[in-house]
Write a protein that holds these residues in place. Structure first.
Motif, short mmCIF file in Angstrom:
data_model
loop_
_atom_site.label_atom_id
_atom_site.label_comp_id
_atom_site.label_asym_id
_atom_site.label_seq_id
_atom_site.Cartn_x
_atom_site.Cartn_y
_atom_site.Cartn_z
N ASN A 10 11.41 11.76 -4.29
CA ASN A 10 11.07 12.47 -3.02
C ASN A 10 10.98 11.55 -1.89
O ASN A 10 11.63 11.59 -0.61
N ARG A 11 10.52 10.19 -2.10
CA ARG A 11 10.23 9.10 -1.38
C ARG A 11 10.59 7.82 -1.76
O ARG A 11 10.53 7.95 -3.05
N VAL A 12 10.88 6.89 -1.25
CA VAL A 12 11.09 5.54 -1.79
C VAL A 12 10.69 4.53 -1.05
O VAL A 12 10.79 4.37 0.18
N ALA A 13 10.02 3.32 -1.42
CA ALA A 13 9.69 2.23 -0.93
C ALA A 13 10.76 1.09 -1.19
O ALA A 13 11.07 1.09 -2.29
N VAL A 14 11.46 0.62 0.03
CA VAL A 14 12.34 -0.65 -0.37
C VAL A 14 11.24 -1.81 -0.40
O VAL A 14 10.88 -2.08 0.71
N SER A 22 0.87 -1.16 0.08
CA SER A 22 -0.02 0.02 0.03
C SER A 22 0.79 1.01 -0.12
O SER A 22 1.90 1.34 0.77
N PHE A 23 0.31 2.30 -0.67
CA PHE A 23 1.32 3.44 -0.94
C PHE A 23 0.40 4.53 -1.49
O PHE A 23 -0.65 4.11 -2.12
N ALA A 24 0.77 5.78 -1.34
CA ALA A 24 0.10 6.92 -2.10
C ALA A 24 1.24 7.99 -2.74
O ALA A 24 2.28 8.02 -1.88
N VAL A 25 0.98 8.39 -3.63
CA VAL A 25 1.78 9.36 -4.34
C VAL A 25 1.05 10.65 -4.58
O VAL A 25 -0.15 10.67 -5.24
N GLU A 26 1.54 11.97 -4.34
CA GLU A 26 1.01 12.91 -4.46
C GLU A 26 1.32 13.94 -5.68
O GLU A 26 2.32 13.42 -6.21
N PRO A 27 0.52 14.55 -6.12
CA PRO A 27 0.57 15.39 -7.38
C PRO A 27 2.20 15.89 -7.49
O PRO A 27 2.41 16.64 -6.52
N GLY A 28 3.07 15.87 -8.33
CA GLY A 28 4.22 16.44 -8.59
C GLY A 28 5.26 15.54 -8.02
O GLY A 28 6.49 15.92 -8.03
N GLU A 29 5.09 14.40 -7.14
CA GLU A 29 5.91 13.78 -6.25
C GLU A 29 6.55 12.69 -7.33
O GLU A 29 6.26 12.12 -8.30
N THR A 30 7.85 12.09 -7.08
CA THR A 30 8.46 11.15 -7.68
C THR A 30 8.48 10.27 -6.65
O THR A 30 9.52 10.49 -5.48
N PHE A 31 7.96 8.94 -6.61
CA PHE A 31 7.85 8.11 -5.69
C PHE A 31 8.76 6.75 -6.05
O PHE A 31 8.63 6.27 -7.33
N GLY A 32 9.90 6.42 -5.61
CA GLY A 32 10.77 5.30 -5.86
C GLY A 32 10.42 3.94 -5.47
O GLY A 32 9.87 3.95 -4.20
N VAL A 67 11.13 2.88 -11.01
CA VAL A 67 11.74 1.73 -10.42
C VAL A 67 13.22 1.67 -10.77
O VAL A 67 13.56 2.07 -11.86
N SER A 68 14.03 1.18 -9.80
CA SER A 68 15.57 1.31 -10.15
C SER A 68 15.99 0.24 -8.90
O SER A 68 15.49 0.03 -7.81
N HIS A 69 17.20 -0.24 -8.94
CA HIS A 69 18.03 -1.03 -8.16
C HIS A 69 19.21 -0.17 -7.73
O HIS A 69 19.83 -0.74 -6.99
N ASP A 70 19.24 1.09 -8.32
CA ASP A 70 20.40 2.07 -7.93
C ASP A 70 20.08 3.03 -7.11
O ASP A 70 19.11 4.01 -7.42
N MET A 71 20.48 2.78 -6.06
CA MET A 71 20.07 4.20 -5.02
C MET A 71 20.48 5.48 -5.27
O MET A 71 19.82 6.21 -4.75
N ALA A 72 21.71 5.55 -5.85
CA ALA A 72 22.08 6.90 -6.41
C ALA A 72 21.04 7.62 -7.36
O ALA A 72 20.73 8.84 -7.17
N VAL A 73 20.40 6.84 -8.34
CA VAL A 73 19.33 7.30 -9.19
C VAL A 73 18.37 7.69 -8.39
O VAL A 73 17.59 8.76 -8.51
N ILE A 74 17.94 6.85 -7.37
CA ILE A 74 16.65 7.14 -6.35
C ILE A 74 16.92 8.34 -5.85
O ILE A 74 15.78 9.27 -5.74
N ALA A 75 17.95 8.54 -4.91
CA ALA A 75 18.22 9.71 -4.19
C ALA A 75 18.31 10.97 -5.30
O ALA A 75 17.99 12.07 -4.52
#
Length: 255
Positions: free
Chosen positions: A209-213, A27-37, A197-205
């Motif tokens: 804005n937020r990331v689900a592991v 479960s998760f929610a993403v706000e307008p304009g956000e990038t969720f990883g 979606v990524s396996h690269d934490m540098a790309v995610i960072a």
């Protein structure tokens, strides 16, 4: 209003004793304009979550909402146009025998939209390519240029959401930065919402804005960008991913 809401999403393949649960009640929610990883090792379920959101997978349960509207397994053209996907491999995601113009025209024809040549030229400019590229074939472009075309194809229907499945992992490191900066600029300019979606934490960072592991089909932690950069994470698996992104350190490897 929340742009994307997902509750108790589960995805499984096959049936009976052979059933494999790939995504388990996330479960998760993403706000307008956000990038969720979504980050995690290969096979953990990241791309499967993306496939369910995009409508590519039908064998899911739970609830999905997009822009305040509940989404079912069968979607209208308008619902499909609102979310567009950029795939990992710019070499395999474009038809080798279609010109770039032909590739970009196809979504417009499917959705019955007019002013097609003008839209093609405008979207090429949006991703930093000259309008003359519409006459070229994919093999005449570099990997970075091909991925710009793939992004243009996703943008041409003017979606609210881009679903990005490892969009830079097949590219050289120097080109990765260009594509990430392009995506960042497009998000701000077009007011887009991303799931990356990524396996690269540098790309995610860099972009999120937020990331689900994810691990074994479940979310073990949802962290903010600031928490990742400061190493202020709670779960041991998240710390392992962060350590791996910093490269080889002998003392850490021995531990």
């Amino acid at each position: 209003m929340t742009m994307i809401s997902v509750s108790n999403l589960a995805v499984s393949f096959d049936s009976g004793d052979a059933r494999k649960h790939v995504v388990k009640d996330v479960s998760f929610a993403v706000e307008p304009g956000e990038t969720f990883g979504l980050v995690g090792e290969s096979g953990c379920g990241k791309s499967t979550v993306l496939g369910a959101l995009a409508g590519r997978l039908k064998n899911w349960s739970g609830t999905i909402g997009v822009d305040g509207e509940a989404i079912s397994r069968k979607r209208s053209p308008q619902q499909l146009a609102k979310q567009q996907m950029v795939f990992q491999d710019p070499f395999g995601s474009l038809h080798p025998r279609h010109t770039i113009g032909r590739t970009l025209l196809e979504p417009l024809e499917i959705h019955g939209l007019g002013q097609r040549q003008e839209r093609v030229e405008a979207v090429l400019r949006d991703v930093g390519l000259p309008a003359s590229f519409r006459h070229r074939f994919p093999h005449q472009l570099s990997g970075g240029q091909r991925q710009r075309v793939a992004i243009a194809r996703a943008l041409i229907l003017r979606p609210r959401i881009l679903l990005l499945d490892e969009p830079t992992s097949a590219l050289d490191v120097s080109i990765q930065a260009e594509i990430l900066n392009l995506l960042k600029d497009l998000r701000e300019r077009e007011k887009l919402t991303y799931i990356l979606v990524s396996h690269d934490m540098a790309v995610i960072a860099h972009l999120c804005n937020r990331v689900a592991v994810m691990q074994d089909g479940v979310f073990v932690e949802i962290a903010t960008r600031e928490q990742l950069l400061k190493g202020q994470v709670a779960h041991a698996y998240t710390r392992t991913l962060l350590d791996g992104s910093r490269g080889y350190v002998p003392t850490r490897a021995r531990n």
